[in-house]
Enzyme design. Structure first.
Site, PDB file in Angstrom:
ATOM      1  N   HIS A   7       0.796  -0.856   0.302  1.00  0.00           N
ATOM      2  CA  HIS A   7       0.362  -0.282  -0.438  1.00  0.00           C
ATOM      3  C   HIS A   7       0.825   0.843   0.138  1.00  0.00           C
ATOM      4  O   HIS A   7       1.405   1.838   1.240  1.00  0.00           O
ATOM      5  CB  HIS A   7      -0.992   0.198   1.208  1.00  0.00           C
ATOM      6  N   ARG A  42      -0.602   4.445  -0.488  1.00  0.00           N
ATOM      7  CA  ARG A  42      -1.450   5.548  -0.836  1.00  0.00           C
ATOM      8  C   ARG A  42      -1.391   6.660  -1.451  1.00  0.00           C
ATOM      9  O   ARG A  42      -1.763   7.714  -0.598  1.00  0.00           O
ATOM     10  CB  ARG A  42      -0.689   6.206   0.932  1.00  0.00           C
ATOM     11  N   HIS A  98      -8.541 -10.247   0.872  1.00  0.00           N
ATOM     12  CA  HIS A  98      -8.274  -9.927   2.142  1.00  0.00           C
ATOM     13  C   HIS A  98     -10.051 -10.517   2.760  1.00  0.00           C
ATOM     14  O   HIS A  98     -10.951 -10.474   2.591  1.00  0.00           O
ATOM     15  CB  HIS A  98      -8.654  -8.347   2.388  1.00  0.00           C
ATOM     16  N   ASP A 140       2.071  -7.244   2.789  1.00  0.00           N
ATOM     17  CA  ASP A 140       1.642  -5.862   3.019  1.00  0.00           C
ATOM     18  C   ASP A 140       1.990  -5.020   3.968  1.00  0.00           C
ATOM     19  O   ASP A 140       1.429  -4.417   4.537  1.00  0.00           O
ATOM     20  CB  ASP A 140       0.589  -6.534   4.145  1.00  0.00           C
ATOM     21  N   HIS A 157       1.021   4.188   8.267  1.00  0.00           N
ATOM     22  CA  HIS A 157       0.372   4.968   9.245  1.00  0.00           C
ATOM     23  C   HIS A 157       1.233   5.656  10.052  1.00  0.00           C
ATOM     24  O   HIS A 157       2.360   5.830  10.159  1.00  0.00           O
ATOM     25  CB  HIS A 157      -0.985   4.463   9.987  1.00  0.00           C
TER      26      HIS A 157
HETATM   27  O1  DOR Z   1      -3.334  -3.842   8.486  1.00  0.00           O
HETATM   28  C1  DOR Z   1      -3.698  -3.940   7.150  1.00  0.00           C
HETATM   29  N1  DOR Z   1      -3.309  -2.575   6.440  1.00  0.00           N
HETATM   30  N2  DOR Z   1      -4.713  -4.780   6.932  1.00  0.00           N
HETATM   31  C2  DOR Z   1      -5.010  -3.781   5.140  1.00  0.00           C
HETATM   32  O2  DOR Z   1      -5.301  -5.214   4.815  1.00  0.00           O
HETATM   33  C3  DOR Z   1      -5.138  -2.349   5.036  1.00  0.00           C
HETATM   34  C4  DOR Z   1      -4.143  -2.000   5.598  1.00  0.00           C
HETATM   35  C5  DOR Z   1      -4.322  -0.493   4.820  1.00  0.00           C
HETATM   36  O3  DOR Z   1      -3.794  -0.717   4.185  1.00  0.00           O
HETATM   37  O4  DOR Z   1      -3.366  -0.198   6.316  1.00  0.00           O
END
Ligand code: DOR
Length: 444
Positions: free
Chosen positions: A63, A65, A179, A310, A314
């Site tokens: 991800h 973002r 997922h 994955d 954040h």
């Molecule tokens: O922990 C996770 N964060 N699992 C996910 O499937 C999505 C991801 C996120 O995009 O933050």
């Protein structure tokens, strides 16, 4: 065309480790010379000093973002960290802002990748309850797959309409990656936790809220649907022992239903919540040591086909919130390969198996064109690693935009020395050459 000879390396490829010289010319591997290559005109030498040359890793779940959530991460930072970690290609998820739910938005993401990714890229088409006509327009030769969240996570892209799901599994013309966590089970567990703890739910409750039962319910339903419709299904981030029986052991080739494990589920256990707290809060949750050990065994048995990250950053401010508000996910691409090589040192799996699960298998599973192997004629996506050059992860050596890692303070024995993407050296001496641009992955 000027070339480079990677001299005196130990190539890890196709289940073998062998000494060789490797000639790269332009963007391709021209020769893998087990007998040695002598002098080559119009090529410079790069002394491998007997270290290990691996195919660049292909991460089928990140991800980055972009667009819209770039306070957490962006393609430039994420791809640079991937390069430093020996990942030369990635497949990126649709839970951005806006979510990747139309062909137009998907094309816009590819434009972002072309503009700023230092490694090769592909972007998943997102599935929602109401965009099936758009989903079915996706070109399987230029897009890695269709992503469906059968359990809500960051961005709330839940596909929970049974009619949509039937149609998706019946009509999908390419691989669906999912997922899998059952929403009803999670909601009921969450309600019980709120009754007991109020707002102060301890983080260590996460694997009981996002429970093994939630995972099994959802993944077993999806596997049943895929069997019924003959769908090619890839179940992401398996986190429980119980789910493993849903997948066949043995080689990947010929399987229509496959499974991925992520580095964090192979590394951490619920004992780590006490020390790491929200930094290891993921969906699905990190669970018991029995689960972790079963997933490790499943990698070796072939029930798990692919190892990925994955990578889902954040900010620390977001992570500092109380349980219900604290988002799940963390950054991993910079340390995934060295973490797996650490497990190799610990005897969890062999070097050949690390390369099979992180480089070869994702290439075969997604039918990635001309990548994933140290093979003549293939694109020169390569990583030179020193298996025994210990170093420690610190804030100072992180390349993530979010500025933290669940591995801070961890000492790794293996180190990535150099990474090449399409024949260009993108990582050397601890630095990423940010002028390099990766290519869009193609699928055969
Ligand atoms: O922990 C996770 N964060 N699992 C996910 O499937 C999505 C991801 C996120 O995009 O933050």
């Amino acid at each position: 065309m000027k070339g480079v000879v990677l001299r005196d390396v130990h190539v890890v490829d196709g289940g073998r480790v062998f000494p060789a010289d490797v000639l790269v010319r332009g963007d391709r591997i021209e020769r893998v010379a087990e007998e040695g290559i002598g002098s080559v005109s119009n090529a410079e030498d790069h002394d491998g000093k007997g270290r290990h040359l691996l195919p660049g890793a292909i991460d089928d779940q990140v991800h980055f973002r972009e667009p819209g959530l770039t306070h957490k991460e962006d393609i430039a930072h994420g791809s640079a960290a991937a390069a430093a970690g020996g990942i030369t290609s990635y497949m990126e998820m649709p839970n951005t802002d806006p979510q990747t739910l139309t062909q137009e938005l998907l094309a816009a993401k590819y434009a972002l990748g072309a503009a700023s990714s230092v490694v090769n890229y592909s972007f998943y088409m997102g599935v929602a309850n109401d965009n099936m006509d758009e989903v079915l327009k996706t070109d399987p030769r230029t897009v890695c797959g269709l992503k469906a969240f059968l359990g809500s996570s960051t961005g709330n892209m839940l596909v929970d309409d049974p009619v949509t799901l039937e149609r998706l599994f019946h009509e999908a013309h390419m691989r669906i990656v999912i997922h899998a966590e059952d929403e009803g089970t999670i909601r009921a567990n969450m309600q019980r936790a709120v009754e007991r703890w109020g707002e102060d739910i301890p983080l260590a409750e996460h694997p009981r809220i996002r429970s093994a039962e939630a995972c099994f319910r959802s993944s077993s339903n999806a596997v049943a649907l895929a069997k019924e419709h003959g769908t090619r299904l890839h179940v992401l981030h398996i986190s429980t022992a119980r789910e493993l029986d849903l997948f066949d052991p043995g080689p990947l080739d010929g399987k229509r239903i496959t499974a991925e494990a992520c580095v964090h589920h192979l590394w951490f256990t619920e004992k780590d919540y006490a020390k790491k707290g929200a930094l290891i809060k993921w969906n699905p949750a990190v669970k018991s040591s029995e689960d972790r050990d079963a997933i490790r065994r499943a990698v070796n048995e072939g029930r798990i086909d692919v190892i990925a990250t994955d990578h889902a950053p954040h900010t620390l401010e977001e992570k500092a919130q109380k349980y219900a508000k604290c988002p799940s996910g963390g950054p991993l691409v910079q340390h995934a390969l060295v973490a797996m090589l650490e497990m190799m040192h610990d005897g969890v799996l062999t070097l050949e198996m690390v390369v099979e699960k992180m480089c070869h298998a994702p290439a075969r599973l997604f039918a990635v064109k001309e990548r994933g192997y140290v093979r003549e004629g293939f694109k020169a996506d390569l990583v030179l690693v020193d298996l025994d050059a210990p170093w420690t992860v610190t804030k100072e050596n992180l390349l993530y935009k979010c500025g933290w890692s669940p591995f801070e303070g961890q000492r790794f024995r293996a180190r990535v020395l150099n990474t090449w993407v399409n024949g260009r050296m993108v990582y050397a001496d601890g630095k990423v050459d940010r002028s390099v641009r990766g290519e869009r992955l193609l699928f055969t």
